[in-house]
Structure formats: structure tokens, C-alpha cells
Design an enzyme around this catalytic site. Sequence first.
Site, short mmCIF file in Angstrom:
data_model
loop_
_atom_site.label_atom_id
_atom_site.label_comp_id
_atom_site.label_asym_id
_atom_site.label_seq_id
_atom_site.Cartn_x
_atom_site.Cartn_y
_atom_site.Cartn_z
N SER A 135 1.18 66.90 86.89
CA SER A 135 2.19 66.25 86.07
C SER A 135 1.55 65.75 84.78
O SER A 135 0.84 66.51 84.13
CB SER A 135 2.87 65.12 86.87
OG SER A 135 4.09 64.76 86.27
N ASP A 147 11.02 72.70 90.05
CA ASP A 147 10.61 71.50 89.32
C ASP A 147 11.20 71.47 87.90
O ASP A 147 10.88 72.35 87.09
CB ASP A 147 9.09 71.45 89.26
CG ASP A 147 8.56 70.29 88.45
OD1 ASP A 147 9.29 69.29 88.27
OD2 ASP A 147 7.39 70.36 88.02
N HIS A 167 7.48 70.06 92.24
CA HIS A 167 6.48 69.40 91.41
C HIS A 167 5.13 69.31 92.11
O HIS A 167 5.01 68.76 93.20
CB HIS A 167 6.99 68.00 91.06
CG HIS A 167 6.40 67.41 89.83
ND1 HIS A 167 6.45 68.02 88.59
CD2 HIS A 167 5.74 66.24 89.62
CE1 HIS A 167 5.88 67.26 87.68
NE2 HIS A 167 5.42 66.17 88.27
#
Length: 498
Positions: free
Chosen positions: A176, A441, A466
Amino acid sequence: MARQELLMLFVSIAVVLFGSVCGRIPNMLRGRPKGGMLGAPANPGNINLPPDMWFTQKLDHFNEADTRTWQQKYSLNDTFHTPGGPVFIMLGGEGPANAIWLVEGAWITYAAKFGAFCLQLEHRYYGKSHPTPDMSTKNLEYLSSEQALMDAAVFIQYVKMKFNLTDNKFVTFGGSYSGSLSGWFREKYPHLVDGAVATSAPVFAKVNFLEYLGVVRDSLGTTGSTCNQNIAVAIVKFSNMMAIPAKRGMLEKLFRLCDPIDHYNAPDVANLYSTLAGNFEGIVQYNKDNRAFEGAVDTKVTIDTLCEIMSNESLGCEVHRYAAVNSLLLDTYSQKCLDYKYSSMINDLKKTDWNSTAAEGGRQWMYQTCVEFGWYQSSDLSDQPFGQHFPLSFSVQQCADIFGSKFTKSFIQDSVEKTNTNYGGYGLKVTNVVFPNGSIDPWHKMGITKNLSSLAPAVFINGTAHCANMYPPSPNDSEQLVQARTFIMGQISDWIKK
């Protein structure tokens, strides 16, 4: 599936995604669940974890006249290390650096194979790494991706000397926002790192991230057409009821609101719509991947289960099903009612004490979006089921109300453009970086999904959410996910060859 079983499954997923922390700050804040976007995994078997260690770091790397310092947290695992082996560093992101990552995860599998020395560095202003006495707007001036990257550069120099690793190959990892940092670090400091894994990394800063709900729509649509249709119908009925005073009272009871609805208070109304949509956003963003690793009660809860709830006519009409989702989340947090008031959220995010609810990461992440990234998940995309009730202006107003009047749309836009100029956006120039992303995601829209070059490949994994490739292998992993981890291992092997 029986109604009671369905409800219990939904409670399980709520516990996993959002934990037991409750408060006025939404469970999903600008794409970030509480705890950070890289999930906080469970500790299997209550194994002993590496202790916290501390490193003296400069407060402002870009002002030589400022000599102030602070203590940055890191931890290490050298049990796999063999002489001459590589050094793996997991860069921290917008949440606490959880030491479980030093004994679990795909990168630990790689470390065992390559004899790596593993380190984890916590991001300034998150977790226990507090550079300043509080989080006042003035003190947050030193919170930026550039400062964090320089933290990592100085830390690597320190590590090389302290642990006699001057001749070893270095590889950074992250997921991320920390995945973005991993890729950007290789771009900015190629003399310090030999390769980087940038998982689910949003590298293109954008003020209005309207594509986010587009991916939520598409991901829900994998179950068939009725899920999005039922949500859209629920929103229309909800909106119609909001316009009628007598019906607003029904909504207050149905959705267990803490306060009566003031239909003319635009920020309150937008925050209510946004919070309810967030119930779905969080589930889509993480879906089914690695649920057992994250401590789930039931590992079979997926988007399919969520859409089954929305199509379960025994729960009532569409708006009742939408409310049932909200009630289950409230019960999970042991909350009697939903505090949707905009002023309550803003007041929480204005808290500057390290012991406040905002210090969990919500205030810090909000600040970074206002001064660097944008990434506001607005409802401005027309073709999505959640209506157009929380537009870009709603997010921009939050920046001004929390941090000050200078945080206008033009200020944020200028900051976002500076970020893309600094790092390159979609066109960043790097080698020895791999960019894995999952199709489920929503953040993949801001990431690299096609090869930049043969030395900067993208790995687009259909059906995963994710940061899925970062977690330990599971028997339920798709063939594409298995192949992605194998490909990443091959890339690392190429980078660390003498």
C-alpha cells in the site's frame, strides 16, 4: 444459507476488517481502515516476537541548521541470515509497524531461501515513532514521504555499519503506501538499495480518486448484477425517505443514529452516506485473501457473502438490508448508535495528543492526503451504486476544517502535482522494482498494472485484493497468486546475484 448463519458470518468479517477500536472517526477513512492499509496480522500460537529497538533520527533532514532528533522504532530478525546474504527491509506505512511481519509473510519465505537479514522500520509519526511532542498542524510539517524516505536512507547507512553489512545486497519491501515508499526509495536512492517490491502501491497522486468506487462496483459485480442494483435501489429509497420529515424519523431508528437527521446540514448528510458506503468499501478492499492470517473467525467470508446479504429478501426491502449491515457493525463494536455527525468526526481528528483516538493514524493519514496525495474516494463517478452524496468538495472541506483555511482545493491540487513531479506518477523511472496489484483492490487504479520496462515489471493478479501477495501462502490461493509469488522470488534472485 440460513439467516442466522449469514448474520454471524457478517459479524466475523466486521471483526477482522475493523477490529475492536471504536470512536467517531469512521472505520474506513480515505481508503484506510483503522490500523493501516497493510492489515495487522494475528500472532499464530502466541510466538515470541522480536523486541522494539530504537535509532536516533533527525527531525528535519532538509534543514542542516535544525539539529533536533527523535527516536525511531525498528526491529529485526537475523535467524535466517547467512554470511554474504542479502538484507531485506520492510518499510513502515500509515500505521504501527507490527513485529509479526518479521516472522510471517511471503518475504520471510524469501528470507529463508536467500539467507536474508530482515529489518522493519516504522514510519515517522505512526505507531510508537513520535518525532514531536504532539501532532499539532505546525509539528506535522515534518510528516512527509520525502522525510520518510530520507529516514530509510540514513537508517540503511546506520545498519550497514552497526551490523557489518557494508558489502551486502539490500532489498526493500512494502504494501500500500509503504509499497509506494519501497518503489520510490529505489528511484531516489538506487545506490543504497538493489531492488524493491512495491505491492499494491499507489504511485499516482490524484485529488479526486473517483475510480475507487468504480472498482468497488466492479468487484461487487463479480457476484452478478443484482448486488449493485440492490445497493442502488437502497440508496434511492434512502434518499427519498430523507426528503420527508416523517420518514427521516424512520431512518434514524432503522440505522440507529445517535442524533436526529438535520436534512439541511450538508456535511452531516454527506458523512452519513460516506460512512455507510465505507461498510462496503472495506470489505471489497480486503475481500477473502489471507483472512486466516489476519485472525478471522471464519475464513470463507467474501464479497459473495456480502452480496448475499443485500439480496436476502427475508431481511426486508433493500434499504432494510443496507441498515442491517450497519447494525451488525455497530453491534460488533458494542456501539449503541451510529455517530455520523460531521462535527464529531472533525473534533476527533483535530486532537493532537499522542494518547488521543486520532493518534492511531487517522489524523496523520488525513494530513498526508491533504499535503501530498489527495486520493479522496468521492462519489463523483456517475456509474456506481452509492449515489452522488459525498462529492470531492466534502473531502476538501475536511482538510480546511481540521488543519486550517489555507488547505483549499487549489492548495491540495498544487501539492498533488508537486508529488507527481517529484516521483513521476505513472511514469516513474526505475529499474529492479516489481509492482504487484490485485484486480479486486480499488487502489490498483493508482498503481502500475503494466510493465514499465523489462526491469520494472507489473504483476496484475486477477481476483485478489489489497496486498494479497505479501501474506503467507494458503491452500486456497489462486494459481495466479501462487505464480505471482514465484515470479517475485525470481526477481529478487536476479537482484541479489553477485
